[in-house]
Design an enzyme around this catalytic site. Structure first.
Site, mmCIF file in Angstrom:
data_model
loop_
_atom_site.group_PDB
_atom_site.id
_atom_site.type_symbol
_atom_site.label_atom_id
_atom_site.label_comp_id
_atom_site.label_asym_id
_atom_site.label_seq_id
_atom_site.Cartn_x
_atom_site.Cartn_y
_atom_site.Cartn_z
ATOM 1 N N TYR A 1 -4.994 -12.797 -5.095
ATOM 2 C CA TYR A 1 -4.463 -12.522 -3.751
ATOM 3 C C TYR A 1 -5.262 -13.299 -2.713
ATOM 4 O O TYR A 1 -6.477 -13.150 -2.621
ATOM 5 C CB TYR A 1 -4.567 -11.016 -3.541
ATOM 6 C CG TYR A 1 -4.311 -10.441 -2.184
ATOM 7 C CD1 TYR A 1 -3.203 -10.788 -1.422
ATOM 8 C CD2 TYR A 1 -5.178 -9.465 -1.679
ATOM 9 C CE1 TYR A 1 -2.978 -10.183 -0.197
ATOM 10 C CE2 TYR A 1 -4.950 -8.863 -0.458
ATOM 11 C CZ TYR A 1 -3.851 -9.224 0.279
ATOM 12 O OH TYR A 1 -3.621 -8.622 1.484
ATOM 13 N N HIS B 1 -3.155 -12.160 4.049
ATOM 14 C CA HIS B 1 -3.463 -11.163 5.088
ATOM 15 C C HIS B 1 -4.873 -11.266 5.654
ATOM 16 O O HIS B 1 -5.354 -10.333 6.301
ATOM 17 C CB HIS B 1 -3.221 -9.744 4.550
ATOM 18 C CG HIS B 1 -1.808 -9.513 4.107
ATOM 19 N ND1 HIS B 1 -1.472 -8.890 2.941
ATOM 20 C CD2 HIS B 1 -0.636 -9.854 4.687
ATOM 21 C CE1 HIS B 1 -0.156 -8.833 2.813
ATOM 22 N NE2 HIS B 1 0.375 -9.432 3.866
ATOM 23 N N CYS C 1 0.839 -1.187 0.000
ATOM 24 C CA CYS C 1 0.000 0.000 0.000
ATOM 25 C C CYS C 1 0.879 1.244 0.000
ATOM 26 O O CYS C 1 2.033 1.204 0.425
ATOM 27 C CB CYS C 1 -0.896 -0.009 1.220
ATOM 28 S SG CYS C 1 0.089 -0.111 2.707
ATOM 29 N N ASP D 1 3.119 -10.287 8.675
ATOM 30 C CA ASP D 1 3.900 -10.170 7.444
ATOM 31 C C ASP D 1 4.895 -9.009 7.549
ATOM 32 O O ASP D 1 6.040 -9.131 7.118
ATOM 33 C CB ASP D 1 2.930 -9.939 6.282
ATOM 34 C CG ASP D 1 3.593 -10.018 4.929
ATOM 35 O OD1 ASP D 1 4.657 -10.648 4.824
ATOM 36 O OD2 ASP D 1 3.052 -9.440 3.968
#
Ligand code: ADP
Ligand code: SF4
Length: 697
Positions: A170, A173, A31, A266
């Site tokens: 994806y 997360h 991000c 992560d």
């Protein structure tokens, strides 16, 4: 300089399905806090990574449909064709430097509240959303599943149209519907999409096939998978289903991007993990697939990178933070400029940007996020046209960065530090538990300054106003820092608390200078945290490890609440519990005797008393502006002395983050001879409407 041959392996091209990466440096999706809301800035940021040598540059997650709406976060967005110009600007910017552009498609499933679109979130089962909003996701029926497959397909086609070379699916997360379907925790369906492992994998398989069929002729297909959630048997584990998933889908994608879930696992900070910390979890992946594998672990050392490749753990060195701290990291290795690498310190100020919905910032790299709006470049600063010498006073992060950047601009700079070491607060803070890497803020700048013939550096040089006037150097930057208050004034108590003086008070600065020894009195210590970030917790940890009985008192509901934004809050609180610190929340200071402290409940009028021989108040700071005030009082003498400007920087202007001090020093160096227009917005503004206007015209 030329490249050290032992790093040659890092510059081998690697094939990813139909495309080829020119080297092994891979900026994984991260991000930026810019995304669809600041598209010009986003494009420039990603282009800078490509310019710096990253062979693959990825976007952050790209929401594929309005049922996946992370508002107010500034992620990438791919809801319809209207989003294409912004994304095409990103791919153009990456391609201009010969790199591959990757996009991370996501449907966020139960992870979103859809605050903007007001659509109902979608999930494998009826579950409550995992944000704090009072929102539930509904179980997807077969029509929804067909919709989801079509949305992914359409998004992949749009991504291809925008020029992306690598299309990600994806499942990481805990933020993606694909992971939610895989997860026994979230999926309690009884149809062919739930229950058995193969059933939970079904949607993922279908979407992989759909994407391959739609764009696989020219785009590579990447899977980003959480191989371990650090939840033990209730989550995906690298020995269990994490391995099963990679094994089952082994040859289907063109690339595996593997990591830990959730984000705080992560992107662990240096306080809690070292370089390469993900290797034990991801090292199995290459043994079950022939496809290239990328992984992360805050790699900043080229030797560690080479080792990870030679040991068969990775094919690509994935990086988010190391590429933020130094977008030119690959180029520097390629050109044999290892000492120039600006190493990430693992502080996660970068993640705080996304978490507070603003463009990212970085402690080490003040130019990140400013590439477009200020025109800053991480490596290049225009030479000063008619450089006049500068005197920088104070060798903390602000003074060091100001001096370094001025010297880079060709300015003759003299840096004077009153103390016996460089780094100011950084030199002291990097001795606190877990913060050793923060010393890199100092080391990189001192290293860069030491090779500049136009920079003179003096330790043991406390300067007075008289000294400054006598030197008569035209431009003076005062970066003398700040000191912690000891009178209790801060956020909760806006005025000083006279009763604190009834017992021993030790300032954080005293502990920063002398360590736990600064707390000389026997008996229990109370650390009162009204600062809410890291300082109080590291001091409490230091004192507890030195054998003191420590009580941590905060007016907040949890320890160090701002460290949510750096993804550390849970680990900070756990650490304090583990080292035996007693935690008292939602309390203000109400009264004091020599060995007792009265605490007031912040909600009610209840008072609780705790034993306290020494109080360490971590509240607010005050600028160390003695020199500034003395000079200001003699402003009438400046012109005769040859002084044209005197400017305060960093904590001396307003105490803040180390990142803010570095930024302040950099800003000064960029503009030190310029008259600031105090009425003007000091940067370019951009919004999506303006970008669309430009594309329409
Ligand atoms: P910042 O974060 O703004 O860089 P720091 O507190 O880290 O501030 O650093 C300020 C530095 O300035 C300290 O190392 C301190 O010793 C030095 N300093 C303070 N006053 C003077 C002075 N009058 N002359 C020279 N150095 C000074
Ligand atoms: Fe690294 Fe800190 Fe910069 Fe993030 S903010 S990239 S963790 S130095």
């Amino acid at each position: 300089m030329s490249r050290d041959p032992r790093f040659d392996i890092l510059f081998e091209p690697v094939r990813i399905g139909p495309v080829t990466a020119r080297n092994r440096f891979y900026q994984v999706p991260h991000c930026s806090g810019m995304g669809y809301r600041y598209p010009n800035a986003e494009a420039q940021l990603r282009g800078m990574k490509a310019e710096g040598g990253w062979a693959v540059v990825s976007t952050q997650e790209a929401e594929i449909h309005p049922t996946s709406d992370l508002t107010p976060a500034n992620e990438a967005r791919l809801w319809d064709e209207g989003d294409l110009p912004a994304l095409a600007a990103v791919t153009d910017s990456i391609h201009a430097h010969g790199s591959l552009a990757a996009i991370q498609l996501v449907h966020n499933g139960l992870h979103v509240a859809n605050r903007f679109s007001r659509m109902i979130p979608l999930a494998p089962s009826h579950v409550i959303s995992d944000c704090l909003d009072p929102v539930q996701a509904r179980a997807m029926d077969k029509t929804d599943i067909a919709d989801m497959r079509r949305w992914y397909r359409n998004a992949a086609l749009r991504a291809k149209k925008a020029g992306f070379d690598i299309i990600y699916l994806y499942a990481g997360h805990d933020m993606s519907v694909l992971q939610h379907f895989l997860s026994r925790r979230h999926n309690d369906r009884t149809d062919e999409y739930g229950g058995s492992f193969e059933n939970r994998l079904r949607l993922f398989r279908e979407i992989i096939d759909d994407t391959r069929e739609a764009v696989g002729d020219s785009c590579a297909l990447a899977i980003r998978l959480a191989v371990d959630e650090l939840l033990g048997p209730s989550g995906i584990t690298c020995e269990g289903e994490g391995k099963d998933i990679v094994t089952a889908l082994a040859e289907l994608p063109d690339l595996w991007d593997v990591n830990l879930s959730g984000w705080s696992n992560d992107s662990q900070t240096a306080r809690f993990s070292g370089e390469g910390f993900q290797e034990p979890y991801i090292r199995f992946v290459k043994s079950v697939t022939t496809k290239p594998v990328v992984g992360v672990g805050r790699y900043t050392s080229p030797d560690s990178m080479v080792r990870a490749i030679r040991q068969g753990i990775l094919d690509f060195i994935g990086a988010a933070r190391p590429s933020i701290a130094d977008p030119y990291l690959p180029k520097k290795i390629e050109e044999g400029r290892i000492d120039d690498i600006r190493e990430c310190i693992g502080c996660n100020i970068c993640t705080s940007g996304d978490n507070t919905n603003v463009p990212m910032r970085c402690t080490q790299n003040p130019t990140i996020g400013e590439e477009w709006r200020k025109g800053w470049h991480p490596e290049i600063i225009p030479a000063a046209a008619a450089p006049e010498p500068a005197l920088v006073i104070g060798g903390g992060p602000a003074g060091l960065e100001a001096a370094r950047a001025l010297a880079q601009r060709g300015v003759d700079v003299l840096l004077a530090e009153g103390g016996s070491e460089w780094g100011g607060r950084v030199a002291r803070e990097c001795r606190l538990p877990g913060l050793a890497t923060w010393g890199r803020v100092r080391d990189w700048r001192v290293g860069q300054l030491s090779v500049r013939p136009n920079a003179e550096l003096y330790l043991h040089s406390p300067l007075s106003a008289e000294d400054v006037l006598q030197y008569g150097i035209p431009h003076v930057a005062i970066a003398t820092g700040a000191r912690w208050r000891t009178d209790g004034a801060g956020r909760t108590h806006r005025r000083p608390l006279a009763f604190l003086a009834e017992g021993a008070v030790v300032s954080p600065d005293a502990i920063l200078s002398a360590g736990a020894e600064a707390v000389s009195a026997d008996g229990p210590v109370v650390v009162f945290d009204d600062d809410c970030f890291y300082m109080a917790s590291v001091l409490a940890e230091l004192l507890a490890r030195a054998g003191r009985a420590v009580t941590f008192v905060t007016p907040e509901a949890q320890v160090s609440p701002w460290s949510q934004h750096t993804l550390e809050q849970g680990r900070v609180q756990k650490r304090l519990i583990e080292v035996g610190v007693r935690i008292v929340t939602a309390k203000a200071l109400a009264g004091r005797t020599k060995d007792r402290l009265d605490l007031a409940c912040i909600y009610s009028d209840r008072i609780e008393t705790v034993d306290c021989a020494t109080l360490v108040p971590v509240t607010a700071r005050l600028p160390d502006e003695t020199l500034w005030l003395e000079l200001k009082a003699r402003e009438a003498e400046w012109a005769d002395a040859g002084i044209r400007s005197v400017t305060r920087l960093g904590d001396c202007l307003a105490p803040g983050l180390i990142a803010a001090a570095v930024y302040s020093g950099h800003q000064y160096a960029c503009s030190y001879q310029t008259e600031i227009d105090r009425d003007a917005v000091p940067f370019r503004r951009g919004d999506i409407a303006r970008l669309y206007e430009r594309h329409a015209s």
